[in-house]
Motif scaffolding. Structure first.
Motif, PDB file in Angstrom:
ATOM      1  N   ARG A   8       5.773  12.496   4.505  1.00  0.00           N
ATOM      2  CA  ARG A   8       4.868  11.357   4.338  1.00  0.00           C
ATOM      3  C   ARG A   8       3.416  11.765   4.576  1.00  0.00           C
ATOM      4  NH1 ARG A   8       9.042   8.945   7.334  1.00  0.00           N
ATOM      5  NH2 ARG A   8      10.320   7.518   6.077  1.00  0.00           N
ATOM      6  N   GLN A  45      -2.116  13.024  -2.466  1.00  0.00           N
ATOM      7  CA  GLN A  45      -2.246  11.966  -3.465  1.00  0.00           C
ATOM      8  C   GLN A  45      -3.544  11.202  -3.254  1.00  0.00           C
ATOM      9  OE1 GLN A  45       1.131  10.117  -5.501  1.00  0.00           O
ATOM     10  NE2 GLN A  45       1.967   9.890  -3.448  1.00  0.00           N
ATOM     11  N   HIS A  89       0.415   4.211   0.756  1.00  0.00           N
ATOM     12  CA  HIS A  89       0.258   5.095   1.910  1.00  0.00           C
ATOM     13  C   HIS A  89       0.693   4.439   3.229  1.00  0.00           C
ATOM     14  CE1 HIS A  89      -1.585   8.204  -0.485  1.00  0.00           C
ATOM     15  NE2 HIS A  89      -2.396   7.310  -1.017  1.00  0.00           N
ATOM     16  N   HIS A  90       1.057   3.180   3.143  1.00  0.00           N
ATOM     17  CA  HIS A  90       1.621   2.494   4.310  1.00  0.00           C
ATOM     18  C   HIS A  90       2.549   1.386   3.782  1.00  0.00           C
ATOM     19  CE1 HIS A  90       1.633   1.529   8.613  1.00  0.00           C
ATOM     20  NE2 HIS A  90       1.765   0.256   8.237  1.00  0.00           N
ATOM     21  N   ASN A 130       0.864  -1.182   0.000  1.00  0.00           N
ATOM     22  CA  ASN A 130       0.000   0.000   0.000  1.00  0.00           C
ATOM     23  C   ASN A 130       0.900   1.231   0.000  1.00  0.00           C
ATOM     24  OD1 ASN A 130      -1.631   2.226   0.851  1.00  0.00           O
ATOM     25  ND2 ASN A 130      -3.091   0.814   1.785  1.00  0.00           N
ATOM     26  N   SER A 153      -6.095   8.224  -2.578  1.00  0.00           N
ATOM     27  CA  SER A 153      -6.020   7.044  -1.715  1.00  0.00           C
ATOM     28  C   SER A 153      -6.121   5.749  -2.518  1.00  0.00           C
ATOM     29  CB  SER A 153      -7.132   7.091  -0.658  1.00  0.00           C
ATOM     30  OG  SER A 153      -8.407   7.101  -1.282  1.00  0.00           O
ATOM     31  N   GLY A 181       0.502  11.772   1.633  1.00  0.00           N
ATOM     32  CA  GLY A 181      -0.745  11.035   1.815  1.00  0.00           C
ATOM     33  C   GLY A 181      -1.974  11.902   1.637  1.00  0.00           C
TER      34      GLY A 181
END
Length: 495
Positions: A240, A247, A51-52, A49, A249, A244
Motif C-alpha cells: 500500500r 501512483q 489512497h485511503h 479516495n 495523488s 501510494g
C-alpha cells in the motif's frame, strides 16, 4: 452492490456545480475536442479516495480479488509500471538483491535503479525456429538461488510479449523452498482466468505478487492495471505504501470506473464473451496455420522452456519468405490498414482480445493469405532474397559484464561517446527495443562489440530503439573516465 462506474454515470447527469478540480469544470465549451468531461472528477464527497479507500473504492478492489481468487488486489491507474515498481519495492529492501529474467520490462530495471538493488539475471532460452524468447527453466532458477543465498525475491515475465508461458508453479515452489517470494509480471495475461482455452494464471499457481494490465487484453481503458497479493510473504502495508508513492495523488475516476465496469462485465457476460472469442480465435489460427511463407508461430510445449502458450498472440514469422518483419508490418499498415502491435526483425505480432470483432479477424486472414500467395509466386519465379545481416541466436541474449551498480552509473559524471568508439566503456543509459521495452544494455554494463553489432542490425532493419539520449543512436552516454594519477601511470609503466 454500488458500482463505481454506475455512480459516476449518475453523477454526470446530476446538477451539482463543481467548485473543485479539474479546471475544465465539466464544461465542454471550455475545451476543444470531445472528451468525457462530465465524468472526470476528483476525490469529492461520496466517491472515496484510492489512497485511503474506505467504501466505494475499497469494495471495488475487493471485487477484483474475489473474482480472481486472491487475498487482495490493488488498482493501478499508472499501468503495470506502477504496480511493478511497488511490488519490487515492497518485496526487496533498499540495497537488496533480486533475481530477474533478463527479458523483463524496463519498469523492473527502473525499480532496480530506484532501490539500488543488485540484480542477478536468468536468460530465457531462445527458440531458434521462430526467433522469439522461450521460457525460463525452473532448474536455472534453483541453481541461481543456490549460488546466491542473498537473493530476496525472484521476478519473471509470463506470458512474454509473444505469448510464451513459463512453468510458474514449479518456479514458485523453488522460490518458496529458498524462502523468497515470486513476483510474476503477467501484464499480458489478465484474460487467462476467464477461459480454460488459455494457460492458468500465475495467481492460481503459487506466485506471491502478480501484476496484470487490464487494458492489454481485457475491455478496459489504457493505463488500467492491478497488482494481486496472493500470499502473506510480502507485507501488505508495504504494498500500500509503495502503490501510494508510485501512483498519482490525483487518480483518474474515468480509469478506475473502467476497471470496475470491466469486472462487472466479466461477472455478468464474461463466460459467453470468451466462448465466442475463443471460437473465432481458434478458427482463425487453424485457417492461417496452412500459410507456408507468412507462418503463424506455434511454439512447441516442452522445448526452449515453453511450458504453455497464449494462443491469443498471433505472431507471424517471415523467415520462410522474402520479407522482413518490418516489411510485413508496413505492408499490413499501408495496404490493408491493419495496425499490428509490434514488429521485429523476423516477425510481427497481433494481439487478439475479447474486444475483437469477426470482421477484424476476417480482414487479417484475407491479408495474410494474399501476402502468403504473393510470396509463393515470387519464390516460385526465383526472385532472390535481399542480402541481409542476421542476428545469431547465440547473440540474442549475450551476457554483459556489470562493472558498476545501475544507480552509480546513472548518477556518475558522463560523457557522450560515438557508438562505434564505445567498446570497453561503461554505459550510463539504457537501450531498449520498444515495444516491448526489454533492455539490450543497462547502466553500469560494459559495452561490447556484439552489443554494437546488434544495435546496427536493429537500426538497419528499421526497428524502434529507445532509451539513448541521442535519438539518432549515433552516440551513447558513458561513464566519464577518471584521469589516472601520476602514481598510477608510473605503476603501469614500471610495474
Amino acid at each position: 452492490m454500488e458500482r463505481l462506474y454506475r455512480k459516476l454515470e449518475e453523477y454526470s447527469r446530476a446538477d451539482y456545480y463543481p467548485f473543485h478540480m479539474p479546471g475544465h469544470k465539466r464544461n465542454s465549451a471550455s475545451v476543444r475536442g470531445e472528451f468525457p468531461l462530465e465524468r472526470d472528477i476528483t476525490e469529492i464527497e461520496g466517491f472515496d479516495n484510492l489512497h485511503h479507500p474506505e467504501d466505494l473504492l475499497l469494495e471495488a478492489q475487493q471485487n477484483v480479488a474475489k473474482l480472481y481468487g486472491t487475498r487482495e488486489s490493488f488498482y493501478s491507474v499508472n499501468g503495470s509500471t506502477a504496480a511493478l515498481l511497488a511490488a519490487i519495492s515492497a518485496a526487496v529492501p533498499r540495497n537488496g538483491q533480486i533475481l530477474v529474467a533478463r527479458n523483463c520490462h524496463k519498469a523492473v530495471y527502473h525499480a532496480i535503479y530506484l532501490r539500488n538493488l543488485k540484480p542477478a539475471y536468468i536468460y530465457p532460452q531462445m527458440d531458434s525456429e521462430w526467433w522469439i524468447n522461450g521460457g525460463i527453466f525452473p532448474d536455472k532458477v534453483e541453481r541461481c538461488l543456490a549460488e546466491n543465498p542473498e537473493i530476496q525475491a525472484v521476478l519473471i515475465t509470463s506470458p512474454t510479449y509473444d505469448g510464451v508461458v513459463s512453468d510458474v508453479k514449479e518456479i514458485a515452489e523453488i522460490a518458496h523452498k529458498y524462502g523468497v517470494p515470486l513476483i510474476v509480471d503477467e501484464a499480458h495475461g489478465a484474460h487467462f482466468h476467464f477461459s480454460n482455452y488459455f494457460p492458468a494464471s500465475a495467481a492460481e499457481l503459487g506466485a506471491d505478487l502478480v501484476i496484470q494490465s487490464f487494458h492489454k487484453t481485457l475491455p478496459a481503458m489504457t493505463q488500467t492495471a492491478v497488482l494481486h497479493n496472493c500470499s502473506n510473504r510480502v507485507d501488505s502495508r508495504l504494498i500500500r505504501r509503495f502503490m501510494g508513492i508510485y501512483q498519482t495523488s490525483s487518480p483518474s475516476y474515468i480509469l478506475m470506473a473502467s476497471i470496475d465496469a470491466c469486472m462487472d462485465t466479466m461477472v455478468a457476460e464474461g463466460k459467453q464473451m470468451f466462448r465466442d472469442f475463443t471460437r473465432i480465435l481458434e478458427q482463425t489460427r487453424k485457417r492461417l496455420s496452412v500459410c507456408k511463407y507468412i507462418r503463424l508461430v506455434d511454439p512447441v510445449k516442452g522445448k526452449n522452456g515453453v511450458f504453455d502458450y497464449d494462443r491469443s498472440k498471433l505472431v507471424f514469422s517471415t523467415r520462410a519468405s522474402l520479407l522482413s518483419g518490418s516489411d510485413l508490418y508496413h505492408i499490413l499498415l499501408d495496404r490493408y490498414h491493419i495496425q499490428m502491435e509490434m514488429e521485429s526483425e523476423n516477425y510481427v505480432l497481433a494481439i487478439a482480445s475479447v474486444g475483437d470483432r469477426e470482421e477484424g479477424f476476417e480482414r487479417l486472414c484475407q491479408a495474410i493469405e494474399e501476402l502468403d500467395q504473393e510470396q509463393a509466386d515470387l519464390i516460385k519465379a526465383g526472385i532472390p532474397a535481399e542480402e541481409n545481416k542476421k542476428l545469431d541466436t547465440r547473440s540474442m541474449h549475450f551476457v554483459l559484464t556489470q562493472m558498476m551498480s545501475m544507480a552509480d552509473a546513472m548518477e556518475a559524471p558522463t560523457e557522450k561517446c560515438p557508438l562505434e568508439e564505445s567498446i570497453g566503456r561503461i554505459s550510463a543509459e539504457f537501450a531498449y527495443l520498444y515495444p516491448p521495452g526489454i533492455p539490450l544494455i543497462t547502466p553500469g554494463e560494459q559495452i561490447t562489440g556484439q552489443f554494437i553489432r546488434n544495435m546496427r542490425i536493429y537500426m538497419d532493419k528499421g526497428l524502434y530503439l529507445q532509451g539513448l539520449e541521442d535519438y539518432t543512436n549515433k552516440t551513447i552516454l558513458v561513464v566519464e573516465q577518471q584521469p589516472q594519477s601520476t602514481k598510477e601511470q608510473d605503476e603501469e609503466i614500471h610495474g
